[in-house]
Design an enzyme around this catalytic site. Structure first.
Site, PDB file in Angstrom:
ATOM      1  N   HIS A   1     -23.138 -25.833  21.848  1.00  0.00           N
ATOM      2  CA  HIS A   1     -22.346 -25.644  23.160  1.00  0.00           C
ATOM      3  C   HIS A   1     -21.606 -26.724  23.581  1.00  0.00           C
ATOM      4  O   HIS A   1     -20.882 -26.612  24.513  1.00  0.00           O
ATOM      5  CB  HIS A   1     -23.743 -25.545  24.314  1.00  0.00           C
ATOM      6  CG  HIS A   1     -24.627 -24.397  23.629  1.00  0.00           C
ATOM      7  ND1 HIS A   1     -24.163 -23.078  23.553  1.00  0.00           N
ATOM      8  CD2 HIS A   1     -25.766 -24.301  23.716  1.00  0.00           C
ATOM      9  CE1 HIS A   1     -25.103 -22.401  23.519  1.00  0.00           C
ATOM     10  NE2 HIS A   1     -26.258 -23.147  23.569  1.00  0.00           N
TER      11      HIS A   1
ATOM     12  N   HIS B   1     -29.141 -18.385  21.280  1.00  0.00           N
ATOM     13  CA  HIS B   1     -27.967 -18.591  22.453  1.00  0.00           C
ATOM     14  C   HIS B   1     -26.784 -18.535  21.192  1.00  0.00           C
ATOM     15  O   HIS B   1     -26.606 -18.879  20.377  1.00  0.00           O
ATOM     16  CB  HIS B   1     -27.951 -19.776  22.822  1.00  0.00           C
ATOM     17  CG  HIS B   1     -29.268 -19.795  23.780  1.00  0.00           C
ATOM     18  ND1 HIS B   1     -30.589 -20.596  23.072  1.00  0.00           N
ATOM     19  CD2 HIS B   1     -29.308 -20.054  25.022  1.00  0.00           C
ATOM     20  CE1 HIS B   1     -31.421 -20.608  23.947  1.00  0.00           C
ATOM     21  NE2 HIS B   1     -30.924 -20.308  25.327  1.00  0.00           N
TER      22      HIS B   1
ATOM     23  N   ASP C   1     -35.077 -20.829  18.299  1.00  0.00           N
ATOM     24  CA  ASP C   1     -35.677 -19.933  19.441  1.00  0.00           C
ATOM     25  C   ASP C   1     -35.688 -18.468  19.742  1.00  0.00           C
ATOM     26  O   ASP C   1     -35.549 -17.989  20.575  1.00  0.00           O
ATOM     27  CB  ASP C   1     -34.893 -20.730  20.533  1.00  0.00           C
ATOM     28  CG  ASP C   1     -33.243 -20.750  20.247  1.00  0.00           C
ATOM     29  OD1 ASP C   1     -33.046 -19.946  19.297  1.00  0.00           O
ATOM     30  OD2 ASP C   1     -32.219 -21.290  21.158  1.00  0.00           O
TER      31      ASP C   1
ATOM     32  N   ASP D   1     -29.315 -29.369  32.808  1.00  0.00           N
ATOM     33  CA  ASP D   1     -29.066 -29.265  31.442  1.00  0.00           C
ATOM     34  C   ASP D   1     -28.748 -30.517  30.855  1.00  0.00           C
ATOM     35  O   ASP D   1     -29.477 -30.755  29.717  1.00  0.00           O
ATOM     36  CB  ASP D   1     -28.181 -28.252  31.026  1.00  0.00           C
ATOM     37  CG  ASP D   1     -28.461 -26.717  31.144  1.00  0.00           C
ATOM     38  OD1 ASP D   1     -29.634 -26.534  31.469  1.00  0.00           O
ATOM     39  OD2 ASP D   1     -27.782 -25.850  30.584  1.00  0.00           O
TER      40      ASP D   1
ATOM     41  N   TYR E   1     -37.706 -24.506  21.253  1.00  0.00           N
ATOM     42  CA  TYR E   1     -38.406 -25.021  22.534  1.00  0.00           C
ATOM     43  C   TYR E   1     -39.936 -24.993  22.311  1.00  0.00           C
ATOM     44  O   TYR E   1     -40.471 -25.515  23.313  1.00  0.00           O
ATOM     45  CB  TYR E   1     -37.583 -24.722  23.662  1.00  0.00           C
ATOM     46  CG  TYR E   1     -36.183 -24.881  23.733  1.00  0.00           C
ATOM     47  CD1 TYR E   1     -35.672 -26.165  23.620  1.00  0.00           C
ATOM     48  CD2 TYR E   1     -35.284 -23.649  23.323  1.00  0.00           C
ATOM     49  CE1 TYR E   1     -34.188 -26.314  23.511  1.00  0.00           C
ATOM     50  CE2 TYR E   1     -33.850 -23.896  23.072  1.00  0.00           C
ATOM     51  CZ  TYR E   1     -33.399 -25.111  23.261  1.00  0.00           C
ATOM     52  OH  TYR E   1     -32.099 -25.290  23.069  1.00  0.00           O
TER      53      TYR E   1
ATOM     54  N   ASP F   1     -28.962 -19.426  16.114  1.00  0.00           N
ATOM     55  CA  ASP F   1     -29.856 -19.680  17.541  1.00  0.00           C
ATOM     56  C   ASP F   1     -30.038 -18.370  18.122  1.00  0.00           C
ATOM     57  O   ASP F   1     -29.012 -17.456  18.381  1.00  0.00           O
ATOM     58  CB  ASP F   1     -28.817 -20.888  18.000  1.00  0.00           C
ATOM     59  CG  ASP F   1     -29.727 -21.517  18.996  1.00  0.00           C
ATOM     60  OD1 ASP F   1     -29.961 -20.865  20.315  1.00  0.00           O
ATOM     61  OD2 ASP F   1     -30.063 -22.659  18.711  1.00  0.00           O
TER      62      ASP F   1
ATOM     63  N   GLY G   1     -25.170 -27.069  28.003  1.00  0.00           N
ATOM     64  CA  GLY G   1     -26.417 -26.667  27.353  1.00  0.00           C
ATOM     65  C   GLY G   1     -27.160 -27.252  26.494  1.00  0.00           C
ATOM     66  O   GLY G   1     -27.338 -27.152  25.184  1.00  0.00           O
TER      67      GLY G   1
END
Length: 394
Positions: free
Chosen positions: A133, A171, A258, A91, A302, A169, A141
């Protein structure tokens, strides 16, 4: 006072793990070029970031970790020590000059903060930020330093502000949440894909804060394959009620792009509709509660060709009240980048209907998300009910 400032320089593109890594800051350049070609931004709107100092980074990060990042970027950190700091992993691979590149992204968010909090601009956008993160002593991350956490601590210290952090996000915004989990002067709200299927696996609806910070952490984990309507209902309902409950001095939004159906790392089924609405509500609530003070940062995203430029351009267009843009993207932008893009570029601001087949579990997913919103907002709603009944009983 300027309406908005756009923090950017080519220096921000130096945060680059390798050519095959999904985190690709080239999306910043694509976004700015789209804004320039649609006539949405002028040279005088763009301000350069500065590099965050070690002292500023230490508002959140451990000095030994900062030192390790510097050594890693100079090629002087052993593999064992690197892995204990979350560096040199798949990562977050080590790359030359990683401390300087990471500190520049943090400094960009601090530049945005100072413009807004000192009254030079109502709104500020640093798309190079949003690395949510990063932890006190560990990379995670794709994130080395956590610019939002540093910026929030910086705002508390320098401007004595109460801050609402909103993270859209896909995540969970774990690093920011845990940084302020026991702090009643920072309210965090993250809406994300459930951790059952997605990194980092946290962000459960029951993560509400601890100690004095209990009741100031809000999470809405939405189900995989969630579509626009259900996502927007959760976001709009929760953001409005949380802002009214917390009444912040400033709003900082993390704008990972994302949750879109095209994103290769996540499992949600949103389209450009949500990216049109996300900044609109942030803008409205910043004016309602914070005299307009709104700082926005980037984050994940991404599919850097089809999704991120359109989604992120919308934030700036909203900040500058140019948000009713629709129809075709500038032909010059599509023509300039199509030869370099590995996928067919979109030609319109919005997605056409039917970019994915119908979701078979739609009613079940929608119902599940409704229940999550109920659970997440239960503390606010039950307090309201009890204060109404107390008033009636007096």
């Amino acid at each position: 006072m300027k309406n908005a400032v756009f923090v950017y320089s080519e220096e921000q593109l130096k945060y680059k793990f390798n050519n095959n890594h999904p985190f690709n800051q080239f999306r910043l350049k694509l976004t700015l070029d789209l804004l320039e070609k649609c006539g949405g931004i002028q040279k005088e709107d763009i301000i350069p970031p500065r590099m965050a100092t070690d002292e500023e980074l230490e508002l959140i990060h451990d000095p030994s970790y900062i030192e390790a990042v510097k050594q890693a970027g100079n090629g002087n950190l052993s593999e064992d020590r690197a892995s204990s700091y979350g560096l040199g992993t798949e990562d977050t691979p080590i790359f030359p000059g990683m401390h300087e590149a990471s500190a520049m992204l943090v400094g960009g968010t601090l530049t945005a903060v100072d413009y807004v909090m000192s009254g030079k601009a109502l709104h500020a956008l640093n798309l190079g930020g949003g690395l949510h993160h990063g932890f006190r002593g560990k990379a995670s991350g794709f994130c080395i330093y956590n610019d939002s956490s540093v910026a929030i601590k910086y705002m508390q210290k320098k401007y004595n502000a109460r801050i609402l952090y909103v993270d859209t996000d896909a995540h969970h915004g774990d690093g920011v949440q845990w940084s302020f989990y026991d702090d009643p002067n920072v309210c965090t709200f993250s809406i994300h894909e459930t951790g059952r299927y997605l990194f980092p696996g946290t962000g459960n609806v029951n993560e509400r804060g601890q100690g004095k910070g209990y009741g100031y952490s809000f999470n809405i984990p939405v189900d995989a394959f969630t579509e626009d309507e259900s996502w927007l209902h959760a976001y709009t309902t929760a953001f409005r009620e949380i802002a009214d409950f917390f009444r912040p001095d400033v709003i900082i939004t993390q704008n990972g792009a994302d949750s879109h159906y095209y994103d290769p790392l996540t499992h949600l089924s949103a389209t450009m509709k949500i990216y049109e609405e996300i900044p609109k509500l942030a803008h409205e609530l910043a004016h309602q509660y914070c005299e307009g003070r709104w700082i926005a940062v980037g984050g994940g995203g991404y599919d850097i060709w089809r999704v991120v430029p359109r989604a992120w351009a919308r934030i700036w267009l909203e900040m500058t009240e140019y948000s009713n843009i629709s129809g075709y993207l500038p032909k010059e932008w599509v023509d300039a980048w199509q030869p370099k893009s590995p996928v067919e570029l979109p030609v319109t601001w919005n997605d056409p209907e039917g970019i994915y087949p119908p979701i078979p579990r739609k009613p079940e997913i929608t119902e599940k998300n409704l229940q999550m919103v109920e659970k997440a907002l239960y503390p606010i709603r039950s307090n309201k009910k009890s204060s109404v009944s107390n008033t009636q009983n007096q």
